[in-house]
Enzyme design. Sequence first.
Site, PDB file in Angstrom:
ATOM      1  CG  HIS A   1      31.157  42.499  42.610  1.00 19.85           C
ATOM      2  ND1 HIS A   1      31.906  42.406  43.766  1.00 19.85           N
ATOM      3  CD2 HIS A   1      29.895  42.104  42.940  1.00 19.85           C
ATOM      4  CE1 HIS A   1      31.131  41.982  44.749  1.00 19.85           C
ATOM      5  NE2 HIS A   1      29.913  41.796  44.277  1.00 19.85           N
TER       6      HIS A   1
ATOM      7  N   GLY B   1      30.754  39.447  38.856  1.00 16.84           N
ATOM      8  CA  GLY B   1      29.651  39.492  39.802  1.00 16.84           C
ATOM      9  C   GLY B   1      28.439  40.279  39.354  1.00 16.84           C
TER      10      GLY B   1
ATOM     11  CG  HIS C   1      28.206  39.707  47.577  1.00 15.72           C
ATOM     12  ND1 HIS C   1      26.892  39.960  47.246  1.00 15.72           N
ATOM     13  CD2 HIS C   1      28.329  38.366  47.691  1.00 15.72           C
ATOM     14  CE1 HIS C   1      26.241  38.811  47.149  1.00 15.72           C
ATOM     15  NE2 HIS C   1      27.082  37.833  47.423  1.00 15.72           N
TER      16      HIS C   1
ATOM     17  CG  ASP D   1      23.533  41.853  48.266  1.00 19.71           C
ATOM     18  OD1 ASP D   1      23.739  42.793  49.062  1.00 19.71           O
ATOM     19  OD2 ASP D   1      24.277  41.592  47.317  1.00 19.71           O
TER      20      ASP D   1
ATOM     21  CE1 TYR E   1      21.820  39.940  42.489  1.00 21.64           C
ATOM     22  CE2 TYR E   1      22.571  39.850  44.767  1.00 21.64           C
ATOM     23  CZ  TYR E   1      22.772  40.224  43.458  1.00 21.64           C
ATOM     24  OH  TYR E   1      23.917  40.897  43.094  1.00 21.64           O
TER      25      TYR E   1
END
Length: 343
Positions: free
Chosen positions: A102, A110, A139, A226, A265
């Site tokens: 990011h 991010g 993401h 994630d 996470y």
Amino acid sequence: MTHSLITAFGLASKMQVVESRVALESQVRLFHSEEYVTLLQANADTLKPEEEEEYGLGYDCPVLPDLWGLVCQLAGGTLTAVDQLINGKAKVAINWCGGWHHAQRDSAAGFCYVNDIVLAIRVLQSKFDKILYLDLDVHHGDGVENAFLFSTKVMTVSLHQYEVGFFPGTGHITHTGVGKGRHYTLNIPYKPAINDQQFVHIFESVLYPICEVFRPDALVCQCGGDVLAGDPLGSANITPEGYKQCVQHILNINKPTLFLGGGGYNKANTAKLWTHITAKIINETIPSEIPEHDFFSQYGPSFEMDISPSLRKSDNTHQHIHHIITTTLDNIGKLTELLNKPL
């Protein structure tokens, strides 16, 4: 946790383990602006709130002690892996501490303070003409995409969850690059709760046509954890088994490849995933029971390597998956037309 788990399974002894070196300032500046680098090097106590806000520091990118040292360590690990590919010492290199996709040229974003992926691709370009970047994080890989929007030598492909309010809010399927780089960017957005079968079907349906048209000389893959079922920030429903199938397709391309980490996470699940992928890369089978080691207690109560999908039904209908694939193949077709156009 990841490196301890890899070692506990005896995988580290079956690879060449290279000590990471620290990146030089000149290497960080291969992508990041002079102003941003200067800010990272500043004493945290001297930063003004308006400076922090301007350069993306704050809420999800807090000012940490020795931030510049952290940036150079993170970037250095990935660049050390890149050296192994450039020097021909390895066909596949791994840095699970990398994958900070990011970070922008002049700002953090991010959780990412440095875009080691962009730095890696820039250095890889010294030997490999065309590089394919694959982003499997839940993401959108916006920082890497933005860095190469105008490039015809770097193709960026991002599979990601896309919906209103989901970070970073970019990566629509119609966004395919700018200027000369038009059609060298592919965004493949999906809805929440995508499952293994859908994820792998999309990936294998587009990867081989991409490689047939673009013909990359090297690959870089960001393996964000994630996307796994149960991640607190993602809403996908992928298991390591599905992820490993995608990794096998990448290995099938048989080009120098850099594998990097990324988001994730649920720490225990992410460590499991990257250990699973490591075993897949070196073609080793590992047992389902987790061996005792320093972080053993954090894998309870099951103490097993499996990650079960949730019972949530995928928001991605058969029609939607078909739309994603056909639209992406159409975008690849436009690149084919571009490349076949007479000068």
